[in-house]
Design a protein around this motif. Structure first.
Motif, PDB file in Angstrom:
ATOM      1  N   TYR A 462       0.807  -1.230   0.000  1.00  0.00           N
ATOM      2  CA  TYR A 462       0.000   0.000   0.000  1.00  0.00           C
ATOM      3  C   TYR A 462       0.839   1.279   0.000  1.00  0.00           C
ATOM      4  O   TYR A 462       0.286   2.364   0.043  1.00  0.00           O
ATOM      5  N   PHE A 468      -6.528   6.856   0.665  1.00  0.00           N
ATOM      6  CA  PHE A 468      -7.169   5.798   1.449  1.00  0.00           C
ATOM      7  C   PHE A 468      -8.519   6.304   1.941  1.00  0.00           C
ATOM      8  O   PHE A 468      -8.685   7.500   2.222  1.00  0.00           O
ATOM      9  N   PHE A 470     -11.222   5.427   5.147  1.00  0.00           N
ATOM     10  CA  PHE A 470     -11.413   4.675   6.395  1.00  0.00           C
ATOM     11  C   PHE A 470     -12.891   4.750   6.769  1.00  0.00           C
ATOM     12  O   PHE A 470     -13.451   5.847   6.820  1.00  0.00           O
ATOM     13  N   GLY A 483      -7.747   6.830  12.409  1.00  0.00           N
ATOM     14  CA  GLY A 483      -6.878   6.030  11.522  1.00  0.00           C
ATOM     15  C   GLY A 483      -6.448   6.859  10.321  1.00  0.00           C
ATOM     16  O   GLY A 483      -5.281   6.841   9.912  1.00  0.00           O
ATOM     17  N   VAL A 518     -10.127   1.007   4.367  1.00  0.00           N
ATOM     18  CA  VAL A 518      -9.928   0.356   5.660  1.00  0.00           C
ATOM     19  C   VAL A 518     -11.280   0.345   6.362  1.00  0.00           C
ATOM     20  O   VAL A 518     -11.858   1.405   6.610  1.00  0.00           O
ATOM     21  N   ILE A 545      -8.932  -3.462   3.556  1.00  0.00           N
ATOM     22  CA  ILE A 545      -8.197  -3.895   4.745  1.00  0.00           C
ATOM     23  C   ILE A 545      -9.217  -3.827   5.884  1.00  0.00           C
ATOM     24  O   ILE A 545      -9.804  -2.766   6.106  1.00  0.00           O
ATOM     25  N   VAL A 547     -10.403  -4.380   9.965  1.00  0.00           N
ATOM     26  CA  VAL A 547     -10.068  -4.604  11.372  1.00  0.00           C
ATOM     27  C   VAL A 547     -11.288  -5.292  11.972  1.00  0.00           C
ATOM     28  O   VAL A 547     -12.390  -4.724  11.945  1.00  0.00           O
ATOM     29  N   LEU A 581      -4.580   0.231  13.517  1.00  0.00           N
ATOM     30  CA  LEU A 581      -4.522   1.399  12.617  1.00  0.00           C
ATOM     31  C   LEU A 581      -3.263   2.226  12.875  1.00  0.00           C
ATOM     32  O   LEU A 581      -2.641   2.744  11.946  1.00  0.00           O
ATOM     33  N   LEU A 584      -0.522   0.176  11.256  1.00  0.00           N
ATOM     34  CA  LEU A 584      -0.578   0.226   9.790  1.00  0.00           C
ATOM     35  C   LEU A 584       0.039   1.542   9.296  1.00  0.00           C
ATOM     36  O   LEU A 584       0.879   1.546   8.397  1.00  0.00           O
ATOM     37  N   SER A 585      -0.356   2.648   9.908  1.00  0.00           N
ATOM     38  CA  SER A 585       0.188   3.959   9.500  1.00  0.00           C
ATOM     39  C   SER A 585       1.689   3.974   9.725  1.00  0.00           C
ATOM     40  O   SER A 585       2.452   4.427   8.866  1.00  0.00           O
TER      41      SER A 585
END
Ligand code: AGP
Length: 609
Positions: A462, A468, A470, A483, A518, A545, A547, A581, A584-585
């Motif tokens: 990514y 992105f 969220f 996020g 996300v 993606i 969660v 999150l 991921l970042s």
């Protein structure tokens, strides 16, 4: 947003100043400088860019002396450049400043009309010109600084030196933090404790309107009228190690890992193991005020605002008090209605965010009582509020908030449980269950953090995307916002957080295989609905993606990549869904190689509007 450090003592101060600035670099890092009384008067070294550039310049041109000031800058007036870097110097008067001089244009016009020539585009240089103009008319540098500050409007923490008065510096504070450190044969000024705590732990937190004359063997405080002010020093007890990286590649990663322990610190002493009651022994606001609350307005900015959004769900659900959450920067200008029984809950990691402070001042002016949820002890916010729930997260150095956020959430949960307990709106059995759930959270966060290596693996796919989305519902909506904020601030990838239910009202038009989505979908009352949103994304060729709670079950069939959280009570889920999150970042930014702890254009505390 800038960092100030000053020293008057008997030791060579170059390294002391630069080392102090290193610990304040979180406040701003676009240029830096030091000025030292040397045998040639006052001399300065300044450099554009990170502190490392100043260190190099200082090594090439070392200055020797035992009284000096330093500054690390976050540009407000004038681009980052050596000419705009502090200290500013006019006729031997040297100034470092944090804040904004609002009437700088008119003062500059007036000074230029009188023949003064400016070397920089900054508002700060005006202070140096004014002190130079005032000093010959007065008996002391202190008087000259006092007369100068009476002419400026705005916020400031300033420290001033004069080449002809080599043994002292004068400090002044108005709406920007400034502390004085008291040592043995040496004294300090600084914007924040970490800058000086390796030298002294005895600190005076200056108040608005305070002036200080700092010499190696004395410090004298006075107010705007010149009357002496007495301050008692506070002893700093926290550990300097928490302001070091301790082997982690970045402060942000260290702070992500610290969350389980810091959450324990937030709860410590506030939850009775015997009676399962919540109490706030350190919050000086009488129980009567808190239990007679009719309405709560939460005010905050950025990540703290997202914490406030989660807090609204918890307080309304448990305590049945209506809660509004407002961005401090909007609230302060919208002529808000403050009825009787309104309690402001201001949330801020730093306690120095200008918009939050102004919003609280506005609410208090209209009669509201205010409490703070804050991390930084003795920060301005804690001093203007009637009471504070400290989060005890310890110094957060990474510009991207992580442990500040989760500890704010815990403080809000405790406040919600406490209000419910006082108002009798929650069955004791439910309270006990929730508190048990809270006690298990640190272990569950620990488990989420262990997923870092796996998240890093798929994060590689990514790093080249441009945008992105969220999505989250209910309490996961603020987590989606958080996020997105984390990702954009440290990876520079555009990211938008959206309430999942709003997707069909617009953002669905964006979905294609270039826009990873996300989806925050732990198992809870919204699970089925969020799953439908996830399928809608897949049906349009989007990459997902997710969660979700373990075992991942249905989500596995639709998502490209999955991050799981353990089973936790629904109300507490935001405390754990945010962890993947954050990771991921962090992983995307780390693979991209951005400056994670000091992302471009940002600063840790936003002390200007
Ligand atoms: C969070 O990652 C940001 N750096 C930022 O949004 C921050 O939360 C905001 O500036 C508010 O700061 P405060 O909590 O110190 O008031």
């Amino acid at each position: 947003m800038c960092g100030i450090v000053g020293y008057a003592g008997t030791r060579e101060c170059g390294d002391i100043l630069i080392d102090g600035l290193r610990r304040l670099e979180y406040r701003g890092y676009d240029s830096a400088g030091v000025a030292i009384h040397t045998t040639n008067g006052v001399e300065r070294v300044r450099a554009e860019g990170k502190l490392a550039n100043l260190e190099r310049a200082f090594r090439d041109t070392p200055l020797h002396g035992t009284v000096g000031i330093g500054h690390t800058r976050w540009a407000t007036h004038g681009r980052p450049s050596e000419a705009n870097a502090h200290p500013h110097m006019v006729d031997g008067f040297v100034v470092v400043h944090n804040g904004i001089i609002e009437n700088h244009m008119e003062l500059r016009d007036e000074l230029e009309a009188g023949g003064d020539r400016f070397e920089s585009e900054t508002d700060t240089e005006i202070i140096a010109h004014l002190v130079a103009r005032e000093r010959p008319k007065t008996d002391s540098l202190l008087e000259a600084v006092r007369n100068t500050m009476a002419q400026v409007r705005g916020s400031y923490a300033v420290v001033v030196m004069n080449a002809d008065e080599p043994d002292l510096m004068v400090a002044a504070r108005q709406a920007s933090p400034l502390i004085v450190g008291l040592g043995d044969g040496e004294n300090f000024a600084a914007s924040d404790v970490p800058a000086i705590m390796m030298h002294t732990r005895d600190v005076v937190f200056m108040n608005d309107g305070d002036f200080a004359v700092i010499r190696r063997d004395s410090v004298e405080f006075s107010d705007t009228s010149g009357a002496p002010v007495t301050h008692t020093a506070k002893r700093i007890l926290w550990d300097p190690v928490s302001a070091e990286k301790q082997g982690y590649k970045h402060f942000m990663l260290k702070e992500i890992h610290e969350q389980p322990d810091r959450i324990i610190d937030t709860m410590r002493g506030r939850v009775s193991l015997e009676t399962n009651h919540v109490h706030f022994p350190d919050m000086a606001l009488d129980d009567e005020v808190l239990s007679s609350v009719k309405r709560i307005i939460i005010l905050a900015c950025g990540t703290s605002y997202h914490a406030g959004m989660v807090g609204r769900y918890a307080i309304e659900k448990l305590a049945r008090v209506p809660v509004e959450v407002d961005l401090a920067s909007e609230f302060r200008y919208r002529d808000p209605v403050i009825g009787e029984g309104t309690l402001i809950v201001a949330i801020s990691q730093s306690g120095e965010t200008a918009d939050t402070l102004a919003a609280v001042a506005e609410a208090k002016r209209r009669g509201a009582k205010a409490i703070a949820i804050c991390n930084v002890i003795e920060s301005t916010l804690t001093r203007v509020c009637e009471g504070t729930i400290y989060t005890h997260a310890g110094p957060e150095i990474g510009v991207a908030s992580t442990k500040a956020f989760t500890t704010q959430l815990v403080a809000l949960y405790l406040l919600a449980i406490w209000l419910a307990q006082e108002r009798g709106t929650q069955e004791p059995a439910e309270r006990i269950e929730l508190l048990e759930g809270l006690r298990r959270i640190p272990g569950q966060i620990e488990k989420c953090i262990q997923d870092e290596a796996r998240i890093r693996e798929f994060a590689r796919n990514y790093v080249d995307v441009h945008s992105f989305l969220f999505l989250g519902r209910g309490m996961q909506f603020p987590i989606a916002l958080e996020g997105a904020l984390k990702l954009k601030e440290i990876s520079y990838i555009h990211a938008e957080g959206y309430a999942a239910g709003e997707m069909k009202h617009g953002p669905i038009a964006l979905i294609d295989d270039d826009l990873p989505v996300v989806v925050v979908a732990p198992r809870n009352e919204h699970y089925e609905k969020v799953l439908s949103n996830l399928e809608e994304v897949k049906a349009r060729g989007g990459r997902v993606i997710a969660v979700t709670s373990e075992p991942a079950g249905d989500v596995l069939r639709h998502a490209d990549d999955v991050m799981t959280i353990p089973e936790v009570p629904e109300l507490l889920q935001p405390l754990v869904t945010v962890i993947p999150l954050q990771l991921l970042s962090y992983c995307i930014a780390d693979i991209k190689g951005t400056d994670i702890d000091q992302p471009r254009n940002l600063a840790k505390s936003v002390t200007v509007e």
